[in-house]
Design a protein around this motif. Structure first.
Motif, mmCIF file in Angstrom:
data_model
loop_
_atom_site.group_PDB
_atom_site.id
_atom_site.type_symbol
_atom_site.label_atom_id
_atom_site.label_comp_id
_atom_site.label_asym_id
_atom_site.label_seq_id
_atom_site.Cartn_x
_atom_site.Cartn_y
_atom_site.Cartn_z
ATOM 1 N N VAL A 237 0.838 -1.194 0.000
ATOM 2 C CA VAL A 237 0.000 0.000 0.000
ATOM 3 C C VAL A 237 0.877 1.249 0.000
ATOM 4 C CG1 VAL A 237 -1.716 1.305 1.309
ATOM 5 C CG2 VAL A 237 -1.905 -1.182 1.141
ATOM 6 N N GLU A 238 1.931 1.262 0.796
ATOM 7 C CA GLU A 238 2.842 2.409 0.845
ATOM 8 C C GLU A 238 3.503 2.621 -0.509
ATOM 9 O OE1 GLU A 238 5.661 2.833 4.070
ATOM 10 O OE2 GLU A 238 4.324 1.674 5.361
ATOM 11 N N ALA A 239 3.921 1.532 -1.144
ATOM 12 C CA ALA A 239 4.557 1.648 -2.456
ATOM 13 C C ALA A 239 3.580 2.221 -3.472
ATOM 14 C CB ALA A 239 5.079 0.291 -2.921
ATOM 15 N N SER A 240 2.346 1.792 -3.397
ATOM 16 C CA SER A 240 1.329 2.295 -4.314
ATOM 17 C C SER A 240 1.077 3.784 -4.075
ATOM 18 C CB SER A 240 0.035 1.513 -4.130
ATOM 19 O OG SER A 240 -0.971 2.033 -4.954
ATOM 20 N N VAL A 241 0.998 4.177 -2.818
ATOM 21 C CA VAL A 241 0.795 5.589 -2.475
ATOM 22 C C VAL A 241 1.988 6.416 -2.935
ATOM 23 C CG1 VAL A 241 0.588 7.215 -0.561
ATOM 24 C CG2 VAL A 241 -0.790 5.139 -0.570
ATOM 25 N N ASP A 242 3.203 5.912 -2.718
ATOM 26 C CA ASP A 242 4.407 6.632 -3.147
ATOM 27 C C ASP A 242 4.431 6.805 -4.669
ATOM 28 O OD1 ASP A 242 5.257 6.914 -0.558
ATOM 29 O OD2 ASP A 242 6.670 5.224 -0.629
ATOM 30 N N ALA A 243 4.042 5.756 -5.389
ATOM 31 C CA ALA A 243 4.015 5.831 -6.849
ATOM 32 C C ALA A 243 2.992 6.864 -7.312
ATOM 33 C CB ALA A 243 3.702 4.463 -7.446
ATOM 34 N N LYS A 244 1.828 6.876 -6.669
ATOM 35 C CA LYS A 244 0.784 7.845 -7.030
ATOM 36 C C LYS A 244 1.230 9.268 -6.686
ATOM 37 C CE LYS A 244 -2.724 4.779 -7.651
ATOM 38 N NZ LYS A 244 -2.980 4.372 -8.969
ATOM 39 N N ARG A 245 1.919 9.420 -5.550
ATOM 40 C CA ARG A 245 2.416 10.739 -5.154
ATOM 41 C C ARG A 245 3.462 11.232 -6.156
ATOM 42 N NH1 ARG A 245 3.925 9.860 0.099
ATOM 43 N NH2 ARG A 245 1.818 10.383 0.750
ATOM 44 N N ALA A 246 4.360 10.355 -6.577
ATOM 45 C CA ALA A 246 5.385 10.728 -7.554
ATOM 46 C C ALA A 246 4.741 11.100 -8.890
ATOM 47 C CB ALA A 246 6.377 9.587 -7.747
ATOM 48 N N ALA A 247 3.733 10.342 -9.302
ATOM 49 C CA ALA A 247 3.035 10.652 -10.552
ATOM 50 C C ALA A 247 2.343 12.009 -10.457
ATOM 51 C CB ALA A 247 2.023 9.554 -10.869
ATOM 52 N N HIS A 248 1.764 12.304 -9.295
ATOM 53 C CA HIS A 248 1.104 13.602 -9.093
ATOM 54 C C HIS A 248 2.125 14.736 -9.157
ATOM 55 C CE1 HIS A 248 -1.435 16.748 -7.520
ATOM 56 N NE2 HIS A 248 -0.550 16.962 -6.566
ATOM 57 N N GLU A 249 3.249 14.574 -8.486
ATOM 58 C CA GLU A 249 4.284 15.619 -8.495
ATOM 59 C C GLU A 249 4.811 15.846 -9.908
ATOM 60 O OE1 GLU A 249 7.128 14.347 -5.580
ATOM 61 O OE2 GLU A 249 5.778 14.763 -3.905
ATOM 62 N N GLN A 250 4.971 14.753 -10.664
ATOM 63 C CA GLN A 250 5.429 14.879 -12.053
ATOM 64 C C GLN A 250 4.385 15.623 -12.883
ATOM 65 O OE1 GLN A 250 8.448 13.983 -13.410
ATOM 66 N NE2 GLN A 250 7.676 15.155 -15.145
ATOM 67 N N ALA A 251 3.121 15.333 -12.662
ATOM 68 C CA ALA A 251 2.046 16.022 -13.394
ATOM 69 C C ALA A 251 2.028 17.510 -13.058
ATOM 70 C CB ALA A 251 0.696 15.382 -13.073
ATOM 71 N N VAL A 252 2.246 17.851 -11.794
ATOM 72 C CA VAL A 252 2.300 19.263 -11.389
ATOM 73 C C VAL A 252 3.453 19.966 -12.094
ATOM 74 C CG1 VAL A 252 2.754 20.815 -9.442
ATOM 75 C CG2 VAL A 252 1.140 18.922 -9.174
ATOM 76 N N GLN A 253 4.611 19.323 -12.139
ATOM 77 C CA GLN A 253 5.766 19.906 -12.824
ATOM 78 C C GLN A 253 5.501 20.060 -14.317
ATOM 79 O OE1 GLN A 253 9.110 17.439 -11.843
ATOM 80 N NE2 GLN A 253 9.260 18.210 -9.750
ATOM 81 N N ASP A 254 4.845 19.075 -14.914
ATOM 82 C CA ASP A 254 4.514 19.161 -16.338
ATOM 83 C C ASP A 254 3.582 20.336 -16.618
ATOM 84 O OD1 ASP A 254 6.077 16.931 -16.787
ATOM 85 O OD2 ASP A 254 4.379 15.538 -16.955
ATOM 86 N N VAL A 255 2.609 20.547 -15.747
ATOM 87 C CA VAL A 255 1.682 21.672 -15.913
ATOM 88 C C VAL A 255 2.429 22.997 -15.764
ATOM 89 C CG1 VAL A 255 -0.289 22.874 -14.862
ATOM 90 C CG2 VAL A 255 -0.385 20.404 -15.251
ATOM 91 N N GLU A 256 3.307 23.090 -14.778
ATOM 92 C CA GLU A 256 4.078 24.327 -14.587
ATOM 93 C C GLU A 256 4.963 24.601 -15.801
ATOM 94 O OE1 GLU A 256 6.109 23.674 -10.901
ATOM 95 O OE2 GLU A 256 4.354 24.166 -9.692
ATOM 96 N N ARG A 257 5.599 23.564 -16.332
ATOM 97 C CA ARG A 257 6.462 23.714 -17.499
ATOM 98 C C ARG A 257 5.634 24.147 -18.717
ATOM 99 N NH1 ARG A 257 8.265 18.765 -17.700
ATOM 100 N NH2 ARG A 257 9.672 19.134 -15.972
#
Length: 86
Positions: free
Chosen positions: A11-31
């Protein structure tokens, strides 16, 4: 039949993966927003990339003229028409 206790690592690994994907999406939007902001000008001449390119072109033209003048100074010209003997 014994059951393996669940520790929550999956569950932690899944949450970490989702958090990383969210952070990447935020960076993509900012870029993408930063890229788009370069093109939100009423006039083409106001776009930063075009302004920089125009200034670089003008600097190149000035340098070309300076080098043409320097080249012109490098020629040796005789004050009168004639033949030079050795």
């Amino acid at each position: 039949v014994s059951k393996v206790p669940t520790t929550g690592f999956a569950v932690e690994a899944s949450v970490d993966a989702k958090r990383a994907a969210h952070e990447q999406a935020v960076q993509d939007v900012e870029r993408a927003t930063a890229t788009l902001s370069r093109y939100l000008f009423d006039r083409v001449e106001d776009q930063p990339d075009i302004v920089v390119a125009q200034r670089a072109l003008e600097a190149a033209r000035v340098e070309m003229e300076r080098s043409r003048i320097e080249l012109d100074k490098a020629y040796v010209r005789a004050p009168i028409t004639g033949t030079i003997l050795t």
